[in-house]
Design a protein around this motif. Sequence first.
Motif, PDB file in Angstrom:
ATOM      1  N   PHE B 108       0.839  -1.211   0.000  1.00 48.87           N
ATOM      2  CA  PHE B 108       0.000   0.000   0.000  1.00 48.87           C
ATOM      3  C   PHE B 108       0.871   1.257   0.000  1.00 48.87           C
ATOM      4  CE2 PHE B 108      -4.623  -0.743   0.530  1.00 48.87           C
ATOM      5  CZ  PHE B 108      -4.629  -2.126   0.458  1.00 48.87           C
ATOM      6  N   ARG B 109       2.000   1.201   0.705  1.00 49.13           N
ATOM      7  CA  ARG B 109       2.890   2.356   0.753  1.00 49.13           C
ATOM      8  C   ARG B 109       3.567   2.583  -0.600  1.00 49.13           C
ATOM      9  NH1 ARG B 109       7.702   4.733   2.924  1.00 49.13           N
ATOM     10  NH2 ARG B 109       9.019   2.924   2.531  1.00 49.13           N
ATOM     11  N   GLN B 110       4.050   1.484  -1.173  1.00 48.51           N
ATOM     12  CA  GLN B 110       4.784   1.591  -2.437  1.00 48.51           C
ATOM     13  C   GLN B 110       3.879   2.039  -3.583  1.00 48.51           C
ATOM     14  OE1 GLN B 110       8.025   1.283  -3.069  1.00 48.51           O
ATOM     15  NE2 GLN B 110       8.569   0.805  -0.950  1.00 48.51           N
ATOM     16  N   CYS B 111       2.643   1.586  -3.560  1.00 50.94           N
ATOM     17  CA  CYS B 111       1.753   1.804  -4.714  1.00 50.94           C
ATOM     18  C   CYS B 111       0.723   2.898  -4.476  1.00 50.94           C
ATOM     19  CB  CYS B 111       1.053   0.501  -5.083  1.00 50.94           C
ATOM     20  SG  CYS B 111       2.200  -0.822  -5.492  1.00 50.94           S
ATOM     21  N   HIS B 112       0.892   3.670  -3.411  1.00 51.26           N
ATOM     22  CA  HIS B 112      -0.048   4.756  -3.103  1.00 51.26           C
ATOM     23  C   HIS B 112      -1.488   4.227  -3.024  1.00 51.26           C
ATOM     24  CE1 HIS B 112      -1.489   8.717  -2.501  1.00 51.26           C
ATOM     25  NE2 HIS B 112      -1.798   9.031  -3.735  1.00 51.26           N
ATOM     26  N   LEU B 114      -3.413   4.313  -0.588  1.00 57.50           N
ATOM     27  CA  LEU B 114      -4.235   4.996   0.412  1.00 57.50           C
ATOM     28  C   LEU B 114      -4.093   6.489   0.236  1.00 57.50           C
ATOM     29  CD1 LEU B 114      -2.448   5.141   3.860  1.00 57.50           C
ATOM     30  CD2 LEU B 114      -1.369   4.139   1.843  1.00 57.50           C
ATOM     31  N   GLN B 115      -5.147   7.198   0.588  1.00 54.44           N
ATOM     32  CA  GLN B 115      -5.072   8.662   0.600  1.00 54.44           C
ATOM     33  C   GLN B 115      -5.432   9.180   1.996  1.00 54.44           C
ATOM     34  OE1 GLN B 115      -6.838  10.504  -2.943  1.00 54.44           O
ATOM     35  NE2 GLN B 115      -6.018   8.880  -4.218  1.00 54.44           N
ATOM     36  N   GLU B 139      -5.907  -9.817 -10.938  1.00 56.11           N
ATOM     37  CA  GLU B 139      -6.565  -8.536 -10.680  1.00 56.11           C
ATOM     38  C   GLU B 139      -8.052  -8.760 -10.393  1.00 56.11           C
ATOM     39  OE1 GLU B 139      -6.086  -5.310 -13.514  1.00 56.11           O
ATOM     40  OE2 GLU B 139      -7.910  -4.342 -12.777  1.00 56.11           O
ATOM     41  N   CYS B 151     -13.560   2.292  -0.624  1.00 53.83           N
ATOM     42  CA  CYS B 151     -12.609   3.390  -0.524  1.00 53.83           C
ATOM     43  C   CYS B 151     -13.181   4.524  -1.347  1.00 53.83           C
ATOM     44  CB  CYS B 151     -11.238   2.974  -1.075  1.00 53.83           C
ATOM     45  SG  CYS B 151     -10.115   4.372  -1.278  1.00 53.83           S
ATOM     46  N   CYS B 153     -11.465   7.400  -1.865  1.00 53.85           N
ATOM     47  CA  CYS B 153     -10.377   8.275  -2.331  1.00 53.85           C
ATOM     48  C   CYS B 153      -9.641   7.772  -3.564  1.00 53.85           C
ATOM     49  CB  CYS B 153      -9.338   8.471  -1.232  1.00 53.85           C
ATOM     50  SG  CYS B 153      -9.879   9.371   0.230  1.00 53.85           S
ATOM     51  N   THR B 154      -9.352   6.490  -3.623  1.00 55.03           N
ATOM     52  CA  THR B 154      -8.336   6.033  -4.593  1.00 55.03           C
ATOM     53  C   THR B 154      -8.888   5.588  -5.938  1.00 55.03           C
ATOM     54  OG1 THR B 154      -8.473   3.726  -3.884  1.00 55.03           O
ATOM     55  CG2 THR B 154      -6.876   5.135  -2.727  1.00 55.03           C
ATOM     56  N   GLY B 155     -10.173   5.278  -6.027  1.00 55.36           N
ATOM     57  CA  GLY B 155     -10.687   4.715  -7.268  1.00 55.36           C
ATOM     58  C   GLY B 155     -10.270   3.271  -7.495  1.00 55.36           C
ATOM     59  N   TYR B 156      -9.608   2.680  -6.507  1.00 60.77           N
ATOM     60  CA  TYR B 156      -9.297   1.242  -6.391  1.00 60.77           C
ATOM     61  C   TYR B 156      -8.094   0.739  -7.189  1.00 60.77           C
ATOM     62  CZ  TYR B 156     -13.808   1.176  -4.054  1.00 60.77           C
ATOM     63  OH  TYR B 156     -14.847   1.441  -3.207  1.00 60.77           O
ATOM     64  N   GLN B 157      -7.760   1.402  -8.322  1.00 65.36           N
ATOM     65  CA  GLN B 157      -6.670   0.864  -9.150  1.00 65.36           C
ATOM     66  C   GLN B 157      -5.393   0.674  -8.320  1.00 65.36           C
ATOM     67  OE1 GLN B 157      -6.446   0.448 -12.911  1.00 65.36           O
ATOM     68  NE2 GLN B 157      -4.808  -0.764 -11.979  1.00 65.36           N
ATOM     69  N   MET B 158      -5.052   1.675  -7.535  1.00 60.42           N
ATOM     70  CA  MET B 158      -3.794   1.599  -6.790  1.00 60.42           C
ATOM     71  C   MET B 158      -3.896   0.643  -5.603  1.00 60.42           C
ATOM     72  SD  MET B 158      -2.350   5.480  -7.081  1.00 60.42           S
ATOM     73  CE  MET B 158      -1.954   6.186  -8.690  1.00 60.42           C
TER      74      MET B 158
END
Lengths: 778, 178
Positions: B108-112, B114-115, B139, B151, B153-158
Amino acid sequence: MSLVGAKVLRKEDPRLLSGTGTFVDDLSPPRCAFAAFVTSTEAHAEIVSIDARAALKIPGVLGVWTAADFADHPDLPGGLPDLERPALARNIVRFAGEPVAVVVADDRYLAADAVAAVDVQYRDLPVVTTIEAATADDAPVLFANHGSNVVTVVPTMDDLERQISRCDDRASLHLVNQRCAAVPIEAVACLADWGADGLTLWATFQAPHHLRNYLATWLDIPQTQCRVVAPDVGGGFGSKIVWYPEFFLAPLLSKWTRRPVKFAQTRTEAMMQMAHGRDQVHDLDIGFDRDGTIRALRVVISQNLGAYPDPTGVGLAVLTSWMAAGCYRIPDVSTSFRTVVTNTTPVAAYRGAGRPEAAYSIERMIDLVARRTGLDPAEVRRRNFIKPGAFPYETHNEPVVYDSGDFPAALDECLRLVRYDERRAEQAARADDPDAPLLGIGLSSWLEIAGFGPNGSLEGFGHLASWESAQVRIQPDGSAIVFAGSSPHGQGHETTFAQIASDELGIPFDRIQLRFGDTATVLQGVGTMGSRGVPTAGSAVKVASSRVLEKAKKVAAHLLEAAEADLEVRDNAFNVRGSPGKKVGWGEVAWASFQPLSLPPELQAGSLEERLFQESPNFSYPSGAYACVVEIDRATGAIDIVDMVLVDDCGTVINPLLAEGQVHGGVAQGIAQALFEAVVYEPDSGQPITANLLDYLVPSAPDMPGYTAGRITTLCPNNPLGAKGIGESGAVGAPAAVVNAIVDALAPFGVEHVDMPVTPEKVWRLLHDATAPERSHR
Amino acid sequence: MTDDAPARPTSPTPARLVDVASTVNGRETRHRLDARTLLVHLIREHERLTGTHIGCDTSNCGACTVLLDGEAIKSCTVLAVQADGHEITTVEGLAGPYDGFTAVQEGFRQCHGLQCGYCTPGMVMAATGLLAVNSDPSEQEIRASLEGNICRCTGYQMIVDSVRWAAEHGSDQPNTTG
């Protein structure tokens, strides 16, 4: 190496990923009591009686209060005369879920018991939930003293009927931009602790100083006795810059019970009480020539404000009318609007706030022109774009001067990424195959207004000012604290602002710490909304940092006995150009800066600190081109987004990872509006029928596509970073791309429009209502 | 106050107290609780582990996801008494080789992924539960298994990218601290 533009991992993440972040409800001071609200079960009614006797008998219940108990305090701030909202409903309730009484108990379970035990008797009044119903001749009026449900009317000087009718052809659409809920996953929460030293209110809010300014006035206490803290904030999207009664009542409840009082909304309460967004109806007329040239556009907007006009809510239609012509050169544009109250939850800002509505309408109209002229939608866009050399571009509204952009380049990049010609060929090939899903390709060349804003712009929404503040302070060891007036709720200020400061100061990223969200420690602030974080607050950080560096160079030059002009900052040290090895570290400079004996005469101890209020000469105008490719199942109407291409132009990008995250999130909300979400009321009773997450469809991972992101860059000339802002872009651009794709797929069936949310049922009905000859046409 | 108060739901039946003994993040705990106490409140208010969040009241959002005997469950929909005799793992109980983080947290940290971070502990626990039973999800499998977590914030892709990162960087099982 410059950090601005680099994919730096976030400073915020370690605490949030380890469960050690601090959201309001995580705070639990000793003796903390819990507040809960009795809310109206009716959408429009007189309150006949409130009987709290049974509730008061429950052990652990500290009290029950109604509007009469707060009579010494004014109505909530920002209301219009005769249309003010009381903190608790007084005599009349105007929407289902409106708070009518508040309970405080030892814990949240007892508070809920007490709420259930309060008996409120109502006498029902007739209900209006839609603009149409509220403006009917015999409509019941919400505010007797105002006398009408129409709040503001801004007419047009010229309806352009003459210009439109002179064109080769004309087209019109009646578009509903439906009501949506922001649904931050953290709902409203606050904790008030009013002790001998004054009040501290922890609140999940996007603009803590803004709340402090109004709360102190409402409580009639000096701002020095009123501290507001926004700790980690679990999303906002505009819904957390609204004057919710809880923030104003909790302090008094704390004062009266002599205990800290916490409130945390349930989701069902949040769906009825947090401000909603959108809810505009547009009547659009466009005049164009056979070659696709658009000559005139008329936009008539009606805004449903909900039960009480919100200071931002009444301004949404202004922004919509400003941006009505999008990125097109349209010689004549006419806009007008009216705002209307109804027996529904108040409407305020929701990601994009007035601009998604504008972008959706103009982009739908462009596709309608393409349909009527037989031209490709991409070609109609190209023929009408404002040219790249035409900036600054003055629009039909005097305050709106587009700063920069390259709309043709963004569209070309979008078409390339989506393989447009290939997709069109595939679409044609499929037309004769009744077993293949329908294929639709939708474009959206969108433009928005952001970077709020120039002096006077946010004042119109009730804010203190439109600047943003930053304060940069060097510690004696050469590390730096940056105090930002803009307080984030997911945007990643700790990271991006540290990147900006690091580049300016030459201090390593890891030695820079952001502080925000606390009125006791941060210089004045305005807040985080209107895609202003990077353009306004980020610019403040940049300028303040560069001024600190100038002073630090004086110290370094003094220590090195060198000329300031010969110094360059590299590797956390001040180096003398051309004299290898002659240098002094940032830490030594910082240490010396606090020692009068080490300083040049023009500097005083502690002068490596700078505070400023960054003003903006103009708004910024982020833009972009999005493409959506959908497949539609002919049998069920099910819609599958198979490709979503997003080309943004936000000017300078501070952190590509975070910028892309902002776009994804906004696009997801845009797709959700296009396909899934709508706040719905039962029209006769005003009962909300989407008041929880079972009935209001917030999409989860399997509902959403992957995204292909692209980028072009034109710099914003109006701030030192050249940044335009990116927080709202996705929500502005996405709805039109999705609906245009669906309408494109349904074109062979004669479909020219379908309102959002486009559900499989709506599509299925359109497919089955289509006439047989049209169906066999392809 | 008169004696003819309306006959409607008034005071609830007096709290029935129950003892709940469970293992939270490897530590044995015992609480005497109102029987109606939800597991999420046992975790947040009695154990004071506030990483587990509450985002809805209909079991839709998944912000309260924890592991119960290794399986991802929504702690807002489970009574604390149902955890009696069981093992609970919250986000605070995760520990791994990435500077203390598990591969999921580090992903999660590497791929952003979370917001604002509010849904994140629930997402991390749901993803941890997924990788425990499927160490190499596609996927589509990731998206399907996170169906119950919202979620905004992220739109889920990340988030999907984050879980894939974790799958590709070792299938370290959640170690519980304590």
